[in-house]
Design a protein around this motif. Structure first.
Motif, PDB file in Angstrom:
ATOM      1  N   GLU A  45       0.883  -1.220  -0.055  1.00 52.87           N
ATOM      2  CA  GLU A  45      -0.004   0.163  -0.130  1.00 52.87           C
ATOM      3  C   GLU A  45       0.695   1.414  -0.020  1.00 52.87           C
ATOM      4  OE1 GLU A  45      -3.318   0.761  -0.437  1.00 52.87           O
ATOM      5  OE2 GLU A  45      -3.208  -1.390  -0.686  1.00 52.87           O
ATOM      6  N   GLU A  46       2.081   1.028   0.557  1.00 53.01           N
ATOM      7  CA  GLU A  46       2.828   2.293   0.772  1.00 53.01           C
ATOM      8  C   GLU A  46       3.427   2.647  -0.595  1.00 53.01           C
ATOM      9  OE1 GLU A  46       7.274   3.073   2.566  1.00 53.01           O
ATOM     10  OE2 GLU A  46       5.798   2.470   4.078  1.00 53.01           O
ATOM     11  N   GLU A  49       0.715   4.099  -2.721  1.00 48.95           N
ATOM     12  CA  GLU A  49       0.352   5.639  -2.512  1.00 48.95           C
ATOM     13  C   GLU A  49       1.710   6.594  -3.011  1.00 48.95           C
ATOM     14  OE1 GLU A  49      -1.582   8.761  -1.131  1.00 48.95           O
ATOM     15  OE2 GLU A  49      -2.087   6.764  -1.508  1.00 48.95           O
ATOM     16  N   ARG A  52       1.259   7.063  -6.705  1.00 46.94           N
ATOM     17  CA  ARG A  52      -0.012   7.976  -6.700  1.00 46.94           C
ATOM     18  C   ARG A  52       0.219   9.483  -6.624  1.00 46.94           C
ATOM     19  NH1 ARG A  52      -4.192   4.247  -3.352  1.00 46.94           N
ATOM     20  NH2 ARG A  52      -4.874   3.043  -5.004  1.00 46.94           N
TER      21      ARG A  52
END
Length: 55
Positions: A45-46, A49, A52
């Motif tokens: 997830e890191e 992110e 993004r």
């Protein structure tokens, strides 16, 4: 090593760059190939992110 996502009209691709010396070129290539292959395992997830934010 540097890597970045890119895209053109509905297509995406990864650009990777690694500086090295002639003596270590084979090792550098193996490391880059291993890291690209590792993408098939997914990303955290890191990592997602950070991508993004970078886009």
């Amino acid at each position: 090593m540097y890597a970045a996502p890119n895209g053109i009209k509905g297509y995406s691709y990864l650009t990777a760059y690694a500086g090295t010396t002639p003596e270590r070129a084979d090792e550098t290539l193996r490391v880059v190939q291993a890291e690209v292959a590792r993408l098939a395992e997914g990303v955290s997830e890191e990592e997602l992110e950070r991508t993004r934010i970078g886009l």
